[in-house]
Write a protein that holds these residues in place. Structure first.
Motif: not given
Length: 176
Positions: A54-67, A77-79, A86-90
């Motif tokens: 994925v050419s525009d892949a986010s540098p980080f991802f997070r696994l957390d309780v689904d809101e 999963l959020s990118e 602090m700046s993530c897209v679900d």
């Protein structure tokens, strides 16, 4: 954007987990070491297709309780664009404790919209080895010419054994 809303609704209505285990070891922020996607618009790909980076892949991802579900046993999963998450897209990816790691599946149907029956099946899984996590999402779809009364979640569940996917997406990351 409408399709994401529909997909969130479908996941919420048809999600079922594997049970057992704990999601706690998986919660955290990961540095993306690879992110690939395989799909062929209007067609299917092999569910084993490695995909393209994925050419525009986010540098980080997070696994957390689904809101959306607010269930401590369901992770989303959020990118993320930063390591502090602090700046993530679900993403529309849910995972529950089950099997050797995390997994979740959803089988849903939809009628109308010009098609007699639309079948949807999604399988998500994650495996944690030390500080490395691998997440895989298989999306499957079919629009058979059958009556609305035959358009059942059981028929959508049958897509689980199909070797063809509408899309395959994979993330690999290292815990921060």
């Amino acid at each position: 954007m409408i399709w994401r809303s529909v997909l969130v609704f479908l996941v919420a209505c048809g999600s079922s987990g594997g049970g057992g285990g704990s999601v706690m070891p998986f919660i955290g922020v990961y540095t993306t070491t690879s992110h690939s996607r395989a799909e062929m618009p209007g067609s299917n790909v092999s569910c084993t297709d490695a995909g393209q980076p994925v050419s525009d892949a986010s540098p980080f991802f997070r696994l957390d309780v689904d809101e959306v579900f607010m269930d401590p046993d369901v992770l989303g999963l959020s990118e993320c664009s930063d390591a502090t998450a602090m700046s993530c897209v679900d993403r529309v990816v849910t995972l529950r404790a089950g099997g050797p790691g995390l997994e979740d599946e959803s089988s849903n149907t939809q009628t109308g919209g010009g098609a007699m029956c639309q079948l949807y099946y999604t399988h998500s899984q994650a495996k944690l080895t030390g500080t490395t996590i691998e997440v895989e999402v298989l999306d499957k779809f079919d629009a058979p010419n059958i009556s609305a009364s035959d358009c059942t979640p059981q028929r959508a569940q049958a897509l689980s054994s199909s070797p063809s996917c509408r899309s395959v997406e994979r993330w690999t990351g290292t815990r921060r």
